[in-house]
Design an enzyme around this catalytic site. Structure first.
Site, PDB file in Angstrom:
ATOM      1  N   CYS A  25       0.952  -1.073  -0.129  1.00  8.25           N
ATOM      2  CA  CYS A  25      -0.007  -0.133  -0.210  1.00  8.25           C
ATOM      3  C   CYS A  25       1.049   1.135  -0.040  1.00  8.25           C
ATOM      4  CB  CYS A  25      -0.813   0.222   1.240  1.00  8.25           C
ATOM      5  SG  CYS A  25      -2.077  -1.225   1.411  1.00  8.25           S
TER       6      CYS A  25
ATOM      7  N   ARG B 137       3.553  -0.031  -5.227  1.00 14.19           N
ATOM      8  CA  ARG B 137       3.469  -0.771  -3.705  1.00 14.19           C
ATOM      9  C   ARG B 137       2.104  -1.359  -3.448  1.00 14.19           C
ATOM     10  NH1 ARG B 137       6.744   1.555   0.277  1.00 14.19           N
ATOM     11  NH2 ARG B 137       5.387   0.747   1.868  1.00 14.19           N
TER      12      ARG B 137
ATOM     13  N   GLU C 224      16.736 -17.434  -9.632  1.00 17.19           N
ATOM     14  CA  GLU C 224      16.309 -16.056  -9.596  1.00 17.19           C
ATOM     15  C   GLU C 224      15.656 -15.989 -11.341  1.00 17.19           C
ATOM     16  OE1 GLU C 224      15.935 -13.492  -8.323  1.00 17.19           O
ATOM     17  OE2 GLU C 224      15.995 -11.830  -9.831  1.00 17.19           O
TER      18      GLU C 224
ATOM     19  N   GLU D   1       6.805 -14.203 -12.068  1.00 22.48           N
ATOM     20  CA  GLU D   1       6.311 -12.811 -11.510  1.00 22.48           C
ATOM     21  C   GLU D   1       5.613 -12.145 -12.594  1.00 22.48           C
ATOM     22  OE1 GLU D   1      10.066 -11.147  -9.591  1.00 22.48           O
ATOM     23  OE2 GLU D   1       8.619 -10.273  -8.149  1.00 22.48           O
TER      24      GLU D   1
ATOM     25  N   HIS E  89      17.053 -36.237 -10.033  1.00 23.53           N
ATOM     26  CA  HIS E  89      16.307 -36.841  -8.864  1.00 23.53           C
ATOM     27  C   HIS E  89      14.768 -36.344  -8.847  1.00 23.53           C
ATOM     28  CE1 HIS E  89      19.899 -37.940  -7.170  1.00 23.53           C
ATOM     29  NE2 HIS E  89      20.546 -36.810  -7.444  1.00 23.53           N
TER      30      HIS E  89
ATOM     31  N   LYS F 282       5.622  -4.176  -4.618  1.00 12.66           N
ATOM     32  CA  LYS F 282       7.102  -4.105  -4.661  1.00 12.66           C
ATOM     33  C   LYS F 282       7.800  -4.266  -3.158  1.00 12.66           C
ATOM     34  CE  LYS F 282      11.128  -2.836  -6.287  1.00 12.66           C
ATOM     35  NZ  LYS F 282      11.822  -3.743  -7.399  1.00 12.66           N
TER      36      LYS F 282
END
Ligand code: M6R
Length: 613
Positions: free
Chosen positions: A2, A27, A486, A493, A509, A608
């Site tokens: 927020c 945010r 990453e 995302e 595996h 974020k």
């Protein structure tokens, strides 16, 4: 999560707030709203969706006011909707409030208020807190709003940054924080309030960072800071070291692309003044001033979340290799809730772009209680994690606005590499030749990243080819294993494609069962100690008809031939390579996401800065 903005002064408040909300939209962006106070009346406007939806819905509305508050939301309590959007109005309509954080004991307080006859129009914890404040305010003789707020805040548990306005108080915003950030910009006869400095920078560079358990009474020409005990605190004014251009898109289609392309200069800025390639030296005051503590560490524990956690994993490999200090890398969210063993001689390295991640912050508080020394690797100057740290080094990547972390990550890797080299040098666990070679290599990174970016279009073509895949596998070994993680996180995302990162050797595996002719497998297969091994892993995928996309070292034709598609990067020492190999993966995700039509700067469900647990 927020974003909050407030303004009181001679300007029209709405344009200031709207612009601020757009800057803070990273945010949270599921709904937004403003409350404007004029002539003893508060008008609240709110809308589900992005700030642009609010802006559109405001056309034709009366926005004339010189005081107001605004909010862009990332839902915690209650679905994204108009009614759950902030600001909320109190039952009497006299107060309006915005909130960033979570009130954990809201259910109990809500029940108490319901017994008194309060009705709630939203599902939010914020509306509960607001009515709780109002209940105290209206039912206690001679109780000021400020006093009512103090009493209420002593009762609530959780995190908050709130801004509160009252219809009978024509120029005052009351603010309070615990656990969620608040910056107050000091103008001439005006004040700006926001979750970070980006909405403020355009108007003033003088700011006050409000601390936990502080209350601010903000009028156009007066700022009073108090603690919850009603004692005045002298505001500490800081000068912002940030330019407006740093938070604008500068001609790029997305912040993410701008931030990827900024990396040659952000890495350069990070090294500047610290790494002297000619002299073969690294000077970092945070490290040098605490060198005894660092070289004598029994153990280093790295705490972080998400992408910052991946930077921590790379650091683990490097620190153990050249400093010979045992390193553990922990998700801050796990560390904070278990019963970890932390001893006096332990050093905690906290890694965070925003410096506000709630899990990391609380984990650090816990480690601090146990006597650990905290070293922060933070991007946001003056943030909560930077302030709680005993020492630290900023990454100097500048404001990162795109939700997917890119330039902050390479900045973290560069800083962590310099820290490791400094410790190793002092500890004498590295030879002079190896140290000098790595210093030199690090110095060349900005140039090499620039060379990678020149060929960005090659990755666009690869993205076009694989954008409709439903899954991706990312594989790497050694220093590049965290880069595989990453790469997978980035793709998830911003493209919503399911992706997994694995150490290449672990593939057999389990994950190898996923491989068929439809599965793109991204290998980070640059020339290093593990090269032959990873080439064998590539053969295993090829034998099962998986589609191989590889990141290889320039001139490695054998690996190129094994791949369906490849992207070549300049040669680099294996300890330095992760700062380079991640860049093509950032670009690949960016292009897949944008080709799929996703707003990569604001992907769904994310924010974020994760200031709630
Ligand atoms: O601000 P922080 O570095 O503490 O944030 C940690 C994570 O929330 C963050 O890295 C997140 O995973 C990013 N969206 C990754 O791109």
């Amino acid at each position: 999560m927020c974003g909050i903005v407030g303004y009181t002064g001679p300007r029209q408040a709405y344009p200031v707030i709207l612009k601020g909300l757009k800057r803070l939209e990273y945010r949270g962006y599921d709904s937004s709203g403003v409350a404007l106070l004029k002539d003893g009346s508060i008008s609240v406007y709110k809308k589900k969706g992005k700030v642009a939806d609010l802006e559109e819905s405001m056309i034709g509305k009366n926005i004339d006011a010189q005081i107001g508050i605004g909010h862009t939301r990332w839902a915690t309590h209650g679905e994204p909707s108009d009614r759950n959007a902030h600001p909320h109005s109190s039952s009497s309509g006299k107060l309006a409030m915005i909130h960033n954080g979570i009130i954990e004991n809201y259910a109990q307080i809500k029940q108490e208020l319901q017994k008194k006859g309060y009705k709630f129009l939203s599902d939010t914890d914020t509306e509960v807190l607001l009515n709780f404040i109002e209940d105290i305010y209206l039912n206690n003789d001679d109780c000021s709003l400020e006093e009512a707020l103090r009493i209420a805040l002593k009762r609530v548990s959780g995190a908050y940054c709130i801004l509160l306005i009252e219809q009978d108080n024509p120029d005052t915003i009351i603010a309070a924080r615990k656990g969620s950030p608040l910056v107050i910009g000091i103008g001439k006869g005006e004040h700006f309030l926001a979750s970070d400095a980006s909405p403020i920078i355009e108007y003033t560079k003088e700011v006050v960072y409000v601390n936990d358990y502080e209350l601010a009474i903000v009028k156009p020409d007066e700022l009073i800071l108090k603690n919850l005990g009603n004692e005045k605190i002298t505001p500490y004014i800081t000068k912002l070291d940030m330019e407006l251009a740093a938070i604008e898109k500068g001609g790029y289609e997305h912040f993410m692309l701008k931030e990827i392309f900024e990396q040659p200069s952000t890495i350069f800025d990070c090294l500047r003044g610290r790494l002297d390639a000619k002299e073969g030296l690294i000077k970092m005051s945070g490290v040098d001033n605490n060198i005894e503590q660092l070289i004598n560490a029994n153990r280093i524990i790295i705490l972080a979340c998400g992408t910052s956690w991946h930077a921590g994993l790379v650091a683990e490999y490097i620190i153990e290799e050249i400093c010979r200090i045992p390193v553990e890398v922990e998700y801050a969210s796990e560390f904070r809730y278990r019963n970890p063993i932390v001893n006096k001689g332990d050093v905690i390295i906290a890694i965070s772009q925003s410096g506000e991640t709630a899990d990391t912050l609380v984990a650090l508080e816990k480690a601090k209680e146990n006597g650990a020394f905290i070293f922060g690797v933070v991007n946001a100057v003056g943030s909560s994690i930077a302030r709680i740290s005993d020492a630290g080094a900023y990454t100097h990547a500048g404001p990162e606005i795109g939700v997917a972390s890119t330039k902050a990550f390479t900045g973290q890797l560069a800083v962590l590499m310099m820290i490791a080299l400094s410790i190793a040098k002092h500890k004498k666990t590295i030879t002079d030749d190896r140290y000098s070679a790595l210093v030199l290599e690090l110095d060349q990174v900005p140039e090499k990243v620039q060379a990678i970016l020149k060929n960005a279009d090659e990755l666009k073509a690869v993205a076009e080819k694989y954008k409709n895949a439903s899954d991706f596998l990312f594989l790497g070994r050694g220093y590049n294993f965290p880069i595989a993680l990453e790469g997978a996180l980035k793709l998830k995302e911003i493209s919503y494609i399911h992706a997994e990162g694995y150490p290449a050797a672990e593939m057999k595996h389990g994950p190898i069962a996923l491989v068929d002719e439809k599965l793109p497998v991204v290998f980070i297969a640059t020339k290093d100690l593990y090269h032959e091994k990873i080439v064998s892993n590539m053969q295993e995928i090829k034998a099962r008809k998986g589609k191989i996309i590889s990141i290889i070292t320039e001139g490695d034709t054998a690996t190129a031939e094994l791949s369906n598609d490849y992207f070549a990067i300049p040669p680099a020492d294996e300890l330095i390579a992760p700062i380079l190999t991640v860049v093509p993966l950032q670009l690949l995700s960016y292009y897949v996401g944008t080709l799929k039509g996703i707003d990569v700067d604001k992907p769904r469900n994310l924010a974020k800065s994760v200031t709630v647990e």
